[in-house]
Design a protein around this motif. Sequence first.
Motif, mmCIF file in Angstrom:
data_model
loop_
_atom_site.group_PDB
_atom_site.id
_atom_site.type_symbol
_atom_site.label_atom_id
_atom_site.label_comp_id
_atom_site.label_asym_id
_atom_site.label_seq_id
_atom_site.Cartn_x
_atom_site.Cartn_y
_atom_site.Cartn_z
ATOM 1 N N CYS A 32 0.838 -1.196 0.000
ATOM 2 C CA CYS A 32 0.000 0.000 0.000
ATOM 3 C C CYS A 32 0.878 1.254 0.000
ATOM 4 O O CYS A 32 1.528 1.549 1.013
ATOM 5 C CB CYS A 32 -0.921 0.009 1.219
ATOM 6 S SG CYS A 32 -1.906 1.521 1.309
ATOM 7 N N LEU A 34 0.095 4.296 0.301
ATOM 8 C CA LEU A 34 -0.273 5.255 1.352
ATOM 9 C C LEU A 34 0.337 4.846 2.692
ATOM 10 O O LEU A 34 0.885 5.691 3.418
ATOM 11 C CB LEU A 34 -1.797 5.357 1.476
ATOM 12 C CG LEU A 34 -2.293 6.256 2.620
ATOM 13 C CD1 LEU A 34 -1.813 7.698 2.446
ATOM 14 C CD2 LEU A 34 -3.819 6.225 2.728
ATOM 15 N N ALA A 35 0.258 3.573 3.016
ATOM 16 C CA ALA A 35 0.854 3.100 4.271
ATOM 17 C C ALA A 35 2.364 3.340 4.259
ATOM 18 O O ALA A 35 2.964 3.743 5.264
ATOM 19 C CB ALA A 35 0.552 1.619 4.473
ATOM 20 N N PHE A 256 -3.859 5.047 -1.720
ATOM 21 C CA PHE A 256 -4.198 3.917 -0.854
ATOM 22 C C PHE A 256 -4.497 2.705 -1.722
ATOM 23 O O PHE A 256 -4.754 2.841 -2.932
ATOM 24 C CB PHE A 256 -5.335 4.276 0.096
ATOM 25 C CG PHE A 256 -6.737 4.220 -0.441
ATOM 26 C CD1 PHE A 256 -7.024 4.470 -1.773
ATOM 27 C CD2 PHE A 256 -7.792 3.923 0.409
ATOM 28 C CE1 PHE A 256 -8.315 4.417 -2.249
ATOM 29 C CE2 PHE A 256 -9.093 3.859 -0.053
ATOM 30 C CZ PHE A 256 -9.348 4.114 -1.393
ATOM 31 N N ARG A 257 -4.375 1.547 -1.143
ATOM 32 C CA ARG A 257 -4.600 0.318 -1.903
ATOM 33 C C ARG A 257 -5.404 -0.641 -1.036
ATOM 34 O O ARG A 257 -4.854 -1.554 -0.429
ATOM 35 C CB ARG A 257 -3.257 -0.292 -2.310
ATOM 36 C CG ARG A 257 -3.363 -1.326 -3.404
ATOM 37 C CD ARG A 257 -2.019 -1.585 -4.032
ATOM 38 N NE ARG A 257 -1.551 -0.469 -4.850
ATOM 39 C CZ ARG A 257 -0.335 -0.364 -5.361
ATOM 40 N NH1 ARG A 257 0.545 -1.314 -5.134
ATOM 41 N NH2 ARG A 257 0.011 0.681 -6.092
ATOM 42 N N PRO A 258 -6.715 -0.384 -0.925
ATOM 43 C CA PRO A 258 -7.515 -1.216 -0.029
ATOM 44 C C PRO A 258 -7.528 -2.669 -0.478
ATOM 45 O O PRO A 258 -7.571 -2.960 -1.665
ATOM 46 C CB PRO A 258 -8.913 -0.595 -0.112
ATOM 47 C CG PRO A 258 -8.916 0.246 -1.339
ATOM 48 C CD PRO A 258 -7.505 0.632 -1.629
ATOM 49 N N CYS A 262 -5.603 -4.617 4.755
ATOM 50 C CA CYS A 262 -6.142 -3.548 5.610
ATOM 51 C C CYS A 262 -6.522 -4.066 7.004
ATOM 52 O O CYS A 262 -6.473 -3.297 7.978
ATOM 53 C CB CYS A 262 -7.360 -2.912 4.953
ATOM 54 S SG CYS A 262 -7.002 -2.140 3.368
ATOM 55 N N CYS A 265 -3.712 -3.439 9.262
ATOM 56 C CA CYS A 265 -2.999 -2.165 9.094
ATOM 57 C C CYS A 265 -3.222 -1.247 10.290
ATOM 58 O O CYS A 265 -4.362 -0.948 10.651
ATOM 59 C CB CYS A 265 -3.470 -1.476 7.814
ATOM 60 S SG CYS A 265 -2.651 0.106 7.544
ATOM 61 N N PHE A 267 -2.760 1.868 10.335
ATOM 62 C CA PHE A 267 -3.210 3.191 9.916
ATOM 63 C C PHE A 267 -4.695 3.231 9.533
ATOM 64 O O PHE A 267 -5.204 4.275 9.158
ATOM 65 C CB PHE A 267 -2.390 3.664 8.703
ATOM 66 C CG PHE A 267 -0.908 3.639 8.945
ATOM 67 C CD1 PHE A 267 -0.355 4.293 10.035
ATOM 68 C CD2 PHE A 267 -0.064 2.958 8.092
ATOM 69 C CE1 PHE A 267 1.019 4.275 10.266
ATOM 70 C CE2 PHE A 267 1.300 2.933 8.306
ATOM 71 C CZ PHE A 267 1.849 3.593 9.397
ATOM 72 N N ARG A 268 -5.350 2.078 9.584
ATOM 73 C CA ARG A 268 -6.707 1.960 9.043
ATOM 74 C C ARG A 268 -7.648 3.008 9.643
ATOM 75 O O ARG A 268 -8.301 3.768 8.916
ATOM 76 C CB ARG A 268 -7.241 0.545 9.296
ATOM 77 C CG ARG A 268 -8.568 0.237 8.609
ATOM 78 C CD ARG A 268 -9.049 -1.172 8.925
ATOM 79 N NE ARG A 268 -9.275 -1.342 10.349
ATOM 80 C CZ ARG A 268 -8.557 -2.148 11.137
ATOM 81 N NH1 ARG A 268 -7.596 -2.888 10.630
ATOM 82 N NH2 ARG A 268 -8.802 -2.225 12.422
ATOM 83 N N CYS A 272 -6.052 6.457 7.580
ATOM 84 C CA CYS A 272 -6.536 6.101 6.239
ATOM 85 C C CYS A 272 -8.003 6.484 6.037
ATOM 86 O O CYS A 272 -8.387 6.943 4.959
ATOM 87 C CB CYS A 272 -6.342 4.609 5.996
ATOM 88 S SG CYS A 272 -6.861 4.078 4.360
HETATM 89 S S1 SF4 Z 1 -6.009 0.560 5.746
HETATM 90 FE FE1 SF4 Z 1 -3.768 0.642 5.520
HETATM 91 S S2 SF4 Z 1 -3.276 -0.874 3.935
HETATM 92 FE FE2 SF4 Z 1 -5.488 -0.427 3.787
HETATM 93 S S3 SF4 Z 1 -5.608 1.174 2.235
HETATM 94 FE FE3 SF4 Z 1 -5.520 2.162 4.251
HETATM 95 S S4 SF4 Z 1 -3.343 2.630 4.592
HETATM 96 FE FE4 SF4 Z 1 -3.482 1.117 2.942
#
Ligand code: SF4
Length: 280
Positions: A32, A34-35, A256-258, A262, A265, A267-268, A272
Amino acid sequence: MSTAIEAEPRHDRRGGVWDYISPSRLALFLKCPLAWKLRYIDGVRSPTSPALFVGKVVHAGLESWYRHRMLGLELGAGTLRAWIADFWGQSAADENMTFESVAQETALQAQAIELVGTYLAQVPADEPRPLAVEATLEAPLIDPNSGENLGIPLLGVADLILGPATSARICDFKTSSKAAPPHEITHELQLTSYAWLFRQTTGQSESGLEIRSLIKTRSPKVEAHAYPARTGRHFARLFSVIREYLDALDSGRHNFRPGGGCAMCDFRESHCRDWTGSGR
Ligand code: SF4
């Protein structure tokens, strides 16, 4: 026929994420972007989970045992148990670890000791002496096909390299809660990165690579999966991903790459959920 190496690197080094690329940075970027940005550009730190902490202690115990072995010394089981217990206390304090209860911490410490003990009971008597333990390796990234210098080094820490140098085996330790199928692709970028680093820093080719998994089942298990030496195809695939990574650094686009990742994660909910896009 090999092509000439470009004298000028593709990018200037600008500090921070431009200091180096590592297998773990690549892995998080692929999972991801974004992460990856939150961790490596914004510097958002996640607390160490008890499971991750057990993994760190297990790694440290194996490192200590193999460092002694490198010197021709055998660390006895009792000595190693005491060493792990000491290390646990010091590291838990350093990292401000919190556990649900004293009972949980005691059980997890016992689990770490048992995992290391299970591993050591299965080390083959004729296993070669280590060439390097927890070795930090760094080498420039010069595309083997085009000769282009990407202007940023690759850096990795290899858990264990078994000798001799002319037929070295590069091993990585994992701790996990359950056994996983031995699909090579799961570990491909990490193993190929280590092979690249080994070859660039020693001038030798590895004879093979291994993932050694210490599995935290009720009765701990150890599984070792061996993979062949890397080929040009592996390095081409690694450099292809590295180029995508560098392009993302240049563009500043870290979407982001859901997906399935996730659920685990950190950061969820904290970062995010309210993210509104890269704005480009
Ligand atoms: S929850 Fe975490 S892994 Fe999923 S899209 Fe958001 S930052 Fe990325």
